[in-house]
Motif scaffolding. Structure first.
Motif, PDB file in Angstrom:
ATOM      1  N   TRP A 269       0.808  -1.211   0.000  1.00 55.03           N
ATOM      2  CA  TRP A 269       0.000   0.000   0.000  1.00 55.03           C
ATOM      3  C   TRP A 269       0.847   1.269   0.000  1.00 55.03           C
ATOM      4  CZ3 TRP A 269      -4.470   2.089  -1.050  1.00 55.03           C
ATOM      5  CH2 TRP A 269      -4.872   3.269  -0.426  1.00 55.03           C
ATOM      6  N   ASP A 270       1.916   1.283   0.792  1.00 53.65           N
ATOM      7  CA  ASP A 270       2.762   2.479   0.860  1.00 53.65           C
ATOM      8  C   ASP A 270       3.416   2.770  -0.483  1.00 53.65           C
ATOM      9  OD1 ASP A 270       2.151   2.996   3.500  1.00 53.65           O
ATOM     10  OD2 ASP A 270       3.863   1.858   4.291  1.00 53.65           O
ATOM     11  N   ASP A 271       3.925   1.716  -1.153  1.00 54.73           N
ATOM     12  CA  ASP A 271       4.504   1.898  -2.491  1.00 54.73           C
ATOM     13  C   ASP A 271       3.460   2.461  -3.447  1.00 54.73           C
ATOM     14  OD1 ASP A 271       6.845   0.807  -1.551  1.00 54.73           O
ATOM     15  OD2 ASP A 271       6.607  -1.121  -2.570  1.00 54.73           O
ATOM     16  N   PHE A 272       2.280   1.890  -3.396  1.00 56.45           N
ATOM     17  CA  PHE A 272       1.178   2.275  -4.279  1.00 56.45           C
ATOM     18  C   PHE A 272       0.795   3.735  -4.048  1.00 56.45           C
ATOM     19  CE2 PHE A 272      -3.501   2.317  -5.084  1.00 56.45           C
ATOM     20  CZ  PHE A 272      -3.497   1.939  -6.423  1.00 56.45           C
ATOM     21  N   LYS A 273       0.643   4.089  -2.799  1.00 49.23           N
ATOM     22  CA  LYS A 273       0.247   5.452  -2.443  1.00 49.23           C
ATOM     23  C   LYS A 273       1.328   6.460  -2.851  1.00 49.23           C
ATOM     24  CE  LYS A 273      -0.084   6.265   1.945  1.00 49.23           C
ATOM     25  NZ  LYS A 273      -0.564   6.310   3.349  1.00 49.23           N
ATOM     26  N   ASP A 274       2.584   6.118  -2.628  1.00 52.04           N
ATOM     27  CA  ASP A 274       3.681   7.003  -3.014  1.00 52.04           C
ATOM     28  C   ASP A 274       3.736   7.191  -4.530  1.00 52.04           C
ATOM     29  OD1 ASP A 274       4.378   7.253  -0.363  1.00 52.04           O
ATOM     30  OD2 ASP A 274       6.042   5.828  -0.459  1.00 52.04           O
ATOM     31  N   ALA A 275       3.496   6.098  -5.269  1.00 49.39           N
ATOM     32  CA  ALA A 275       3.559   6.163  -6.730  1.00 49.39           C
ATOM     33  C   ALA A 275       2.523   7.125  -7.290  1.00 49.39           C
ATOM     34  CB  ALA A 275       3.361   4.769  -7.331  1.00 49.39           C
ATOM     35  N   LEU A 276       1.317   7.102  -6.746  1.00 43.59           N
ATOM     36  CA  LEU A 276       0.222   7.891  -7.300  1.00 43.59           C
ATOM     37  C   LEU A 276       0.312   9.379  -6.977  1.00 43.59           C
ATOM     38  CD1 LEU A 276      -2.817   5.469  -6.906  1.00 43.59           C
ATOM     39  CD2 LEU A 276      -1.561   6.079  -8.981  1.00 43.59           C
ATOM     40  N   GLU A 277       1.263   9.772  -6.162  1.00 45.91           N
ATOM     41  CA  GLU A 277       1.447  11.202  -5.915  1.00 45.91           C
ATOM     42  C   GLU A 277       1.812  11.929  -7.212  1.00 45.91           C
ATOM     43  OE1 GLU A 277       3.652  14.297  -2.836  1.00 45.91           O
ATOM     44  OE2 GLU A 277       4.061  12.138  -2.705  1.00 45.91           O
ATOM     45  N   ASP A 278       2.417  11.202  -8.154  1.00 45.11           N
ATOM     46  CA  ASP A 278       2.810  11.802  -9.431  1.00 45.11           C
ATOM     47  C   ASP A 278       1.730  11.709 -10.497  1.00 45.11           C
ATOM     48  OD1 ASP A 278       5.384  12.589  -8.635  1.00 45.11           O
ATOM     49  OD2 ASP A 278       6.155  10.561  -8.935  1.00 45.11           O
ATOM     50  N   PHE A 279       0.585  11.092 -10.158  1.00 53.32           N
ATOM     51  CA  PHE A 279      -0.465  10.904 -11.167  1.00 53.32           C
ATOM     52  C   PHE A 279      -1.460  12.051 -11.097  1.00 53.32           C
ATOM     53  CE2 PHE A 279      -4.249   9.311 -13.183  1.00 53.32           C
ATOM     54  CZ  PHE A 279      -3.768   8.529 -14.211  1.00 53.32           C
ATOM     55  N   ASN A 280      -1.699  12.718 -12.239  1.00 57.99           N
ATOM     56  CA  ASN A 280      -2.537  13.915 -12.233  1.00 57.99           C
ATOM     57  C   ASN A 280      -3.712  13.881 -13.201  1.00 57.99           C
ATOM     58  OD1 ASN A 280      -0.995  15.343 -10.267  1.00 57.99           O
ATOM     59  ND2 ASN A 280       0.566  15.718 -11.816  1.00 57.99           N
ATOM     60  N   ALA A 281      -3.467  13.523 -14.454  1.00 57.35           N
ATOM     61  CA  ALA A 281      -4.542  13.622 -15.446  1.00 57.35           C
ATOM     62  C   ALA A 281      -4.422  12.471 -16.452  1.00 57.35           C
ATOM     63  CB  ALA A 281      -4.461  14.958 -16.181  1.00 57.35           C
ATOM     64  N   PRO A 282      -5.567  11.875 -16.804  1.00 64.89           N
ATOM     65  CA  PRO A 282      -6.923  12.169 -16.341  1.00 64.89           C
ATOM     66  C   PRO A 282      -7.149  11.626 -14.933  1.00 64.89           C
ATOM     67  CG  PRO A 282      -6.963  10.250 -17.782  1.00 64.89           C
ATOM     68  CD  PRO A 282      -5.546  10.756 -17.787  1.00 64.89           C
ATOM     69  N   GLY A 283      -7.804  12.423 -14.076  1.00 65.06           N
ATOM     70  CA  GLY A 283      -8.026  12.013 -12.700  1.00 65.06           C
ATOM     71  C   GLY A 283      -8.749  10.681 -12.613  1.00 65.06           C
ATOM     72  N   GLN A 284      -8.209   9.777 -11.785  1.00 65.05           N
ATOM     73  CA  GLN A 284      -8.774   8.432 -11.695  1.00 65.05           C
ATOM     74  C   GLN A 284      -8.996   8.010 -10.234  1.00 65.05           C
ATOM     75  OE1 GLN A 284      -9.431   6.261 -14.675  1.00 65.05           O
ATOM     76  NE2 GLN A 284      -9.399   8.412 -15.326  1.00 65.05           N
ATOM     77  N   ASN A 285     -10.071   7.245 -10.023  1.00 62.82           N
ATOM     78  CA  ASN A 285     -10.300   6.562  -8.749  1.00 62.82           C
ATOM     79  C   ASN A 285      -9.579   5.222  -8.799  1.00 62.82           C
ATOM     80  OD1 ASN A 285     -12.335   8.435  -7.577  1.00 62.82           O
ATOM     81  ND2 ASN A 285     -13.585   7.760  -9.297  1.00 62.82           N
ATOM     82  N   PHE A 286      -8.473   5.110  -8.078  1.00 66.40           N
ATOM     83  CA  PHE A 286      -7.720   3.851  -8.035  1.00 66.40           C
ATOM     84  C   PHE A 286      -8.206   3.007  -6.863  1.00 66.40           C
ATOM     85  CE2 PHE A 286      -4.907   6.237 -10.728  1.00 66.40           C
ATOM     86  CZ  PHE A 286      -4.203   5.312 -11.468  1.00 66.40           C
ATOM     87  N   VAL A 287      -8.651   1.786  -7.164  1.00 65.11           N
ATOM     88  CA  VAL A 287      -9.027   0.827  -6.126  1.00 65.11           C
ATOM     89  C   VAL A 287      -7.971  -0.269  -6.107  1.00 65.11           C
ATOM     90  CG1 VAL A 287     -10.707  -0.956  -5.515  1.00 65.11           C
ATOM     91  CG2 VAL A 287     -11.486   1.348  -6.079  1.00 65.11           C
ATOM     92  N   TYR A 288      -7.617  -0.715  -4.905  1.00 65.82           N
ATOM     93  CA  TYR A 288      -6.393  -1.508  -4.672  1.00 65.82           C
ATOM     94  C   TYR A 288      -6.708  -2.739  -3.819  1.00 65.82           C
ATOM     95  CZ  TYR A 288      -2.098  -2.380  -1.832  1.00 65.82           C
ATOM     96  OH  TYR A 288      -1.047  -2.923  -1.148  1.00 65.82           O
ATOM     97  N   ALA A 289      -5.915  -3.786  -4.027  1.00 71.02           N
ATOM     98  CA  ALA A 289      -5.914  -4.938  -3.121  1.00 71.02           C
ATOM     99  C   ALA A 289      -4.524  -5.557  -3.155  1.00 71.02           C
ATOM    100  CB  ALA A 289      -6.964  -5.960  -3.524  1.00 71.02           C
ATOM    101  N   ASP A 290      -4.172  -6.310  -2.091  1.00 67.64           N
ATOM    102  CA  ASP A 290      -2.857  -6.955  -2.078  1.00 67.64           C
ATOM    103  C   ASP A 290      -2.927  -8.355  -1.486  1.00 67.64           C
ATOM    104  OD1 ASP A 290      -2.635  -6.776   0.787  1.00 67.64           O
ATOM    105  OD2 ASP A 290      -1.778  -4.764   0.620  1.00 67.64           O
TER     106      ASP A 290
END
Length: 806
Positions: free
Chosen positions: A425-446
């Protein structure tokens, strides 16, 4: 036998032989460019051999020693199957369609040159991190390697248009990502329409038909609107031409995604699902691939032209997306001086930045024009007003500049690459800090059983939280004041309800900043929540059923209003009586074999017309309903009020009320159905009206050719309010234009299996066996099971192709 008979027979035989030989030759010519799935090719640009295995449905398993070699091979494979699709996309984004298509695409080219997609892509590429540049570079080499190998022998589309594709460069991939952001950028379409409505009909009347939610700030209509001169619709016209050209005719550009954790799954592990709603054409939007290398081991859905898995999984996590519907663009009315060189800001004249551009046009003179920029962005008022080299304004329009988040630098590509490699989750959350457009709802599982959600979008801070109109550009107070910090964006991790779902509905109930006013009607999320709460445990098989669900809570609510309007009304017409009885017994499923959905859908079309058209007029009405979720959210709101000034038909002396307009719309609908399908209601099945056809880019050139290059039409269930979405344009009902661009289900209890399906197939080659080999399964709501075990794949003796270092 008479001599003339012999001559006739001989002549006919010769004709038949010529036709047969021509057909065989044409068949061989068209099949000749099909990619090799077996054998080997020596290439420059890889460090070691790469093995590419393919399943019986042409899903490639790319086995490489390094991630660079894997990216090279993915570029090669994308080019094998989808080169024409990729080339059209980069040309559109660069403003180079007219080089191959002639004068008909000048306005589209001018649009994207004015917005500056490619210039921004070049500028932003230089700012990328070195790893992203490296992957984009080797991916480009893979594409170019295929182009070199197949020079003069690419897919038939290149022969028809008479050109060879240019070499691919990394910036082309980057601009395709920008183009996708543009396609999903829906927020600005309504700004001009709503402003026009206020100018024509007044503030109080328009407030009633602007979508909002009670927890949003009140609708704020700027006083300046009254003094704005006529607003140009050029950008809307040019954008619609682009969307028509590429078959993007719907506006429910959303998706469904959801995940349950182990407490709610029969397997005891998370199960995740996604079906993005995008245009339905051929070839498909997505391309499924499996990638294995030293540091990049991911499988899922890629976009041809981009070296990354956009939706999918790796050995640790899985992720899926839906559109945030983010309001990330605004227009500003600019005051320009008589010299056309300066614009007014806070009482002072500021110099416009001017750039000269040229559009190269096939079989015609090139078009030269000048693009002006304010500090906010390009002036887009006259992108459609062009006629073979001459700027031509037909009326005096306000000058509109555009501000859009995607024109700011963002490292979305790096974000997705890092998501591909995230382990938790931490890797995933850190990665998406750079994601801007088009805005997306990312749903996750591990694999550890965690589930989560992140709203990944670049949202501007504005002076008010209801930016639904065009702004006054002469005041800097209307400028954006930075962006909402990533740490403040909505997130969710291991919620108590044990599941997460999104369907382009309102992201979060209470949020201090503006995200959007353009959510989809809540019909789909109501259905999803209902299904996920229908029992304690869910399986992957249940998820398949859920993705095919055609129940419409929206239709249930509208039908109740119809039945209420006919209470205590004496009905004498037999068809009217039977139609009401059918709605009374209806289960609100948009079943293609049922007549009730046809009656309801045509009624809904007539109701929208009867409420709005008389006041708005044809042109403004077309603007208003183009964004389908606007009237689809407003109409239930009006009906629930009991009465509204909008129900009155201003062209009649009588003052109509809600029930009057409902009854008129219902009889209008029956009259149309009787006219088109006859008087027998038994012949009014929804599938007779509502079909899906997967159209090729060349569709419409010839009815004979269309039979070869198009797939369908087929009758289809659902509509724009069902989980199994099949949206039609309110401007052109009832042919499906938007639907599940793929379906994906993954159960963490079976790490080596993926359930997926595409609407057509992996290949963009018309004569390929994989051009449409998934369509029947997609139509029936069935899936392919992808076995991720490489040893198992090799044992089945599927196709094997090798790239060897030269």
């Amino acid at each position: 036998m008479k001599k003339w008979v012999k001559i006739l027979i001989a002549s006919l035989s010769t004709i038949f032989v010529v036709i047969a030989v021509s057909i065989i030759a044409a068949y061989i010519l068209i099949r000749q460019p099909l990619p090799n799935y077996d054998g080997a090719e020596n290439v420059v640009g890889i460090s070691d051999e790469v093995n590419i295995y393919r399943t019986e449905n042409a899903v490639p398993y790319i086995i490489a020693k390094t991630e660079e070699d894997a990216a090279f091979a993915l570029g090669y494979v994308h080019a094998q199957e989808r080169m024409f699709q990729m080339d059209l996309m980069r040309r559109a984004a660069e403003g180079k369609l007219s080089e191959i298509l002639g004068t008909k695409t000048i306005a589209v080219d001018k649009l994207f040159k004015t917005v500056g997609l490619y210039k921004k892509a070049v500028e932003h590429y230089s700012l990328l991190d070195e790893n992203s540049k490296n992957i984009l570079t080797v991916y480009s080499k893979g594409i170019n390697s295929y182009l070199a190998e197949r020079k003069g022998n690419l897919s038939i589309e290149f022969d028809v248009l008479g050109y060879e594709p240019e070499q691919w460069i990394p910036e082309h991939s980057y601009v395709i990502a920008k183009l996708l952001a543009w396609e999903l950028n829906i927020s600005w379409w309504t700004d001009i329409a709503f402003t026009h409505l206020v100018q024509k009909l007044g503030e109080e009347k328009v407030k009633e038909i602007i979508p909002d939610f009670p927890e949003n700030a009140p609708v704020i209509i700027p006083n300046e609107i009254k003094r704005f001169t006529n607003l140009s619709t050029d950008i809307i016209k040019a954008d619609r031409q682009y969307r028509e050209l590429f078959g993007i005719r719907g506006t429910h550009l959303g998706s469904n995604n959801w995940v349950v954790n182990g407490k709610m799954s029969t397997s005891g592990k998370p199960i995740i699902a996604n079906d993005p709603h995008l245009m339905l054409g051929t070839p498909a939007k997505w391309f499924m691939a499996v990638i294995r290398s030293d540091t990049w081991n991911t499988e899922g859905f890629t976009l041809p032209g981009l070296p990354a898995v956009v939706i999918g999984k790796n050995k640790s996590i899985a992720w899926v997306v839906t559109n945030v519907m983010a309001d990330d663009a605004d227009f500003y009315v600019e005051e320009i001086d008589s010299s056309k060189n300066n614009y007014l800001l806070d009482g002072k004249w500021q110099p416009l930045i001017k750039l000269n551009e040229e559009i190269i046009v096939k079989d015609s003179a090139n078009v030269e024009f000048t693009i002006s920029h304010t500090h906010r962005g390009p002036i887009v008022s006259d992108v459609y007003s062009i006629d073979l080299g001459k700027n031509k304004k037909t009326e005096s329009n306000a000058e509109l500049s555009m501000r859009w988040t995607a024109l700011d630098f963002s490292n979305d590509f790096s974000a997705i690459l890092n998501v591909n490699k995230a382990e938790n989750w931490d890797d995933f959350k850190d990665a998406l800090e750079d994601f801007n457009a088009p805005g997306q709802n990312f749903v996750y599982a591990d694999t550890l059983g965690n589930i989560g959600y992140i709203c990944a979008a670049k949202l501007p801070k504005r002076k008010n939280d209801s930016p639904t109109f065009v702004y006054d550009g002469t005041a800097s107070e209307n400028d954006w004041n930075g962006f909402i910090p990533y740490r403040l964006m909505p997130t969710l991790y291991n919620p108590n309800q044990n599941y997460i779902a999104s369907a382009n509905n309102k992201t979060v109930k209470d949020f201090p900043y503006h995200i959007s006013n353009l959510w989809e009607p809540p019909s789909r999320i109501i259905s999803i929540d209902s299904m996920l709460n229908s029992k304690e445990k869910h399986s992957a098989e249940d998820f398949k059923s859920y993705q095919s669900n055609i129940y419409s809570p929206f239709a249930k609510g509208i039908t109740a209003e119809i039945l209420s309007a006919f209470e205590n009304v004496i009905v004498k017409d037999d068809n009217l009586k039977l139609a009401i009885e059918l709605l009374e017994k209806w289960n609100y499923e948009m079943d293609r074999f049922s007549q009730a959905p046809s009656i309801y859908s045509v009624f809904m079309q007539k109701l929208i017309q009867n409420i709005f058209l008389d006041e708005m007029g044809e042109e403004l009405f077309e603007e208003y309903i183009f964004m389908a979720n606007v009237p689809m959210r407003v109409v239930p709101k009006l009906l629930s009020k009991g009465n509204s000034i909008w129900f009155d038909n201003v062209t009649t002396e009588k003052i109509e009320n809600k029930n009057d307009i409902i009854r008129k719309s219902f009889t209008d609908a029956l009259a149309e159905l009787e006219s088109n399908f006859g008087s027998k209601i038994s012949e009014w099945q929804w599938g007779e009206l509502h079909t899906v056809k997967f159209e090729h880019f060349f569709s419409g050139a010839s009815s004979v050719i269309d039979q070869i290059i198009n797939i369908g039409p087929f009758p289809i269930s659902g509509d724009g309010t069902t989980v199994s979405l099949s949206e039609y344009s309110l401007n052109k009902p009832y042919e499906t234009v938007i639907g599940p661009s793929m379906r994906f289900i993954y159960d963490f209890a079976q790490p080596e299996k993926i359930n997926f399906i595409l609407p057509t197939g992996q290949s963009g080659h018309v004569m390929s066996d994989h051009y449409s080999d998934m369509t029947k399964l997609w139509l029936k709501g069935e899936y392919l099971e992808l076995d991720l075990n490489i040893d198992s794949l090799m044992n089945k003796q599927h196709h094997q192709f090798q790239l060897l270092p030269e």
